[in-house]
Write an enzyme that holds these catalytic residues in place. Structure first.
Site, short mmCIF file in Angstrom:
data_model
loop_
_atom_site.label_atom_id
_atom_site.label_comp_id
_atom_site.label_asym_id
_atom_site.label_seq_id
_atom_site.Cartn_x
_atom_site.Cartn_y
_atom_site.Cartn_z
N ASN A 1 0.92 -1.17 0.00
CA ASN A 1 0.00 0.00 0.00
C ASN A 1 0.94 1.20 0.00
O ASN A 1 1.67 1.42 0.97
CB ASN A 1 -0.85 -0.06 1.25
CG ASN A 1 -1.79 1.12 1.44
OD1 ASN A 1 -2.23 1.35 2.57
ND2 ASN A 1 -2.14 1.85 0.41
N GLN B 1 -2.08 6.68 -1.55
CA GLN B 1 -2.36 7.85 -0.72
C GLN B 1 -1.15 8.79 -0.64
O GLN B 1 -0.01 8.33 -0.81
CB GLN B 1 -2.74 7.44 0.72
CG GLN B 1 -4.17 6.98 0.90
CD GLN B 1 -4.33 5.48 0.67
OE1 GLN B 1 -3.40 4.68 0.89
NE2 GLN B 1 -5.52 5.09 0.22
N ASN C 1 -6.42 10.54 -0.32
CA ASN C 1 -6.53 9.42 -1.25
C ASN C 1 -6.06 9.82 -2.64
O ASN C 1 -5.95 11.02 -2.95
CB ASN C 1 -7.98 8.93 -1.32
CG ASN C 1 -8.36 8.04 -0.16
OD1 ASN C 1 -7.56 7.24 0.33
ND2 ASN C 1 -9.58 8.20 0.31
N CYS D 1 -5.23 6.37 8.18
CA CYS D 1 -4.57 5.41 7.28
C CYS D 1 -3.59 4.61 8.12
O CYS D 1 -2.61 5.18 8.63
CB CYS D 1 -3.85 6.13 6.15
SG CYS D 1 -2.92 5.02 5.06
N HIS E 1 -15.58 1.57 7.41
CA HIS E 1 -15.35 0.25 6.80
C HIS E 1 -16.62 -0.58 6.82
O HIS E 1 -17.36 -0.55 7.82
CB HIS E 1 -14.25 -0.49 7.56
CG HIS E 1 -12.89 0.10 7.36
ND1 HIS E 1 -12.03 -0.31 6.36
CD2 HIS E 1 -12.26 1.11 8.02
CE1 HIS E 1 -10.93 0.41 6.42
NE2 HIS E 1 -11.03 1.29 7.40
N ASN F 1 -14.86 2.10 2.78
CA ASN F 1 -13.89 1.08 2.37
C ASN F 1 -14.56 -0.28 2.49
O ASN F 1 -15.18 -0.57 3.52
CB ASN F 1 -12.66 1.15 3.29
CG ASN F 1 -11.98 2.51 3.25
OD1 ASN F 1 -11.25 2.81 2.31
ND2 ASN F 1 -12.24 3.33 4.27
N CYS G 1 -4.47 -2.93 3.49
CA CYS G 1 -5.17 -1.78 4.10
C CYS G 1 -5.09 -1.95 5.61
O CYS G 1 -5.67 -2.89 6.16
CB CYS G 1 -6.63 -1.75 3.64
SG CYS G 1 -7.59 -0.38 4.33
N GLY G 2 -4.36 -1.05 6.28
CA GLY G 2 -4.14 -1.20 7.72
C GLY G 2 -5.41 -1.03 8.53
O GLY G 2 -5.74 -1.87 9.37
N THR G 3 -6.14 0.06 8.28
CA THR G 3 -7.40 0.25 9.01
C THR G 3 -8.40 -0.83 8.61
O THR G 3 -9.22 -1.24 9.44
CB THR G 3 -8.01 1.64 8.72
OG1 THR G 3 -8.09 1.83 7.30
CG2 THR G 3 -7.19 2.74 9.37
N GLY G 4 -8.30 -1.31 7.35
CA GLY G 4 -9.19 -2.40 6.91
C GLY G 4 -8.91 -3.68 7.67
O GLY G 4 -9.83 -4.42 8.03
N1 LIG Z 1 -8.86 4.69 1.59
C1 LIG Z 1 -8.97 4.98 3.03
C2 LIG Z 1 -7.72 5.73 3.53
C3 LIG Z 1 -6.45 4.86 3.49
C4 LIG Z 1 -6.57 3.64 4.37
C5 LIG Z 1 -5.55 2.51 4.12
N2 LIG Z 1 -4.58 2.74 3.09
C6 LIG Z 1 -4.92 2.05 5.43
O1 LIG Z 1 -3.78 1.55 5.42
O2 LIG Z 1 -5.61 2.15 6.46
C7 LIG Z 1 -10.23 5.83 3.27
O3 LIG Z 1 -10.67 6.51 2.33
O4 LIG Z 1 -10.73 5.80 4.40
#
Ligand SMILES: N[C@H](CCC[C@H](N)C(=O)O)C(=O)O
Length: 278
Positions: free
Chosen positions: A13, A46, A66, A75, A161, A192, A219-222
């Site tokens: 990412n 990003q 983004n 993020c 999410h 997301n 995706c970390g938050t994902g």
């Molecule tokens: N696309 C996400 C932001 C980046 C999150 C992702 N790259 C991570 O590592 O958490 C959003 O619009 O909320």
């Protein structure tokens, strides 16, 4: 204007990281989209902006944009790169920092082995906090997408999410369902879309179609949102290994009211300069 940047990634990412402390920056949405463009610009999922904090209890302010130029709240992979960037660039000597984001404070720590652990804050579930149009917080919601009724969990890690379970991430229709979920009218700020395959109670495979960026390698938050959703559904026990297409993250969560802890790598690829005079 010549802009100095650092190209980084967290499990693929990828990010353009900009020092907004030693160079004064006021980038337009069009300039942000240019930097993120993989053919006409540098290319990234990003853009991460490092700034001085606006509150006394933070060391830095962390702004995230983004690839579509929109500013967002959080993020996770970027947070790991953030602390590596400020340490490697000499902006700070501490290896654990407090970082101000649009939705509160996070605490990344650069470990001795080079990995980074981040306290990502407390997940939120109330529809208004996602935001998501629904009457109440329930572990599962039914989302009508085309002819399908999807069972989703909604989680905010500061950013929104929608997570669903799939039998296999390899065959999940991410390219088709991802954009439809991202733009679904019940998500006023878009969302997301996570596709989670539970392997056992301590490991999952995950793909995420990200708001404003499309599917990313990780995706970390994902990953945080998927583990939280799985624990709430009684499918997972903390800690959980999250296998993404870009590699593995370790996510730990002790339950409601507790923060989510994420651990994983942060990689610097190259530094460069680019002209914004076009
Ligand atoms: N696309 C996400 C932001 C980046 C999150 C992702 N790259 C991570 O590592 O958490 C959003 O619009 O909320």
């Amino acid at each position: 204007m010549i802009l100095r940047f650092t190209k980084m990634h967290g499990l693929g990412n990828d990010f353009v990281v900009l020092d907004g402390i030693r160079q004064s920056l006021a980038l337009t949405s069009a300039q942000l989209r240019f930097l993120a463009d993989r053919r006409f610009g540098i290319g990234c999922d990003q853009i991460l902006l490092v700034e001085r904090p606006t509150r006394p209890d933070a060391d830095f302010r962390y702004r995230i944009f983004n690839a579509d130029g929109g500013e967002v709240e959080q993020c996770g992979n970027g947070a790991r790169c953030f602390v590596r960037f400020v340490v490697d660039s000499g902006l700070c000597t501490a290896r654990e920092i407090v970082v101000e984001t649009q939705r509160g404070l996070i605490r990344p720590r650069l470990e001795a082995d080079g990995n980074v652990t981040v306290d990502m804050g407390i997940p939120r579930f109330a529809p208004a906090e996602i935001p998501f149009v629904a009457d109440a917080d329930t572990v599962l919601h039914t989302l009508a997408v085309g002819e399908q009724a999807l069972a989703i969990s909604v989680v905010s890690m500061g950013n929104p999410h929608a997570v669903q379970c799939v039998d296999s991430v390899d065959t999940a229709p991410v390219e088709v369902l991802g954009p439809l979920i991202e733009a679904h009218p019940r998500f006023p700020l878009r969302v997301n879309a996570g596709f989670m395959q539970c392997v056992d109670r301590h490991s999952i495979r995950l793909r995420v179609y990200e708001r404003g960026a499309g599917e990313t390698l990780a995706c970390g938050t994902g990953a945080c949102a998927a583990v939280v959703a799985g624990v709430r559904r009684g499918l997972l026990d903390s800690p959980v290994r999250v296998t993404t297409r870009g590699g593995d993250l370790r996510i730990a969560w002790d339950g409601p009211g507790h923060p989510v802890l994420m651990s994983g790598p942060a990689t610097t690829v190259f530094t460069g300069e680019i002209s914004l005079d076009h």
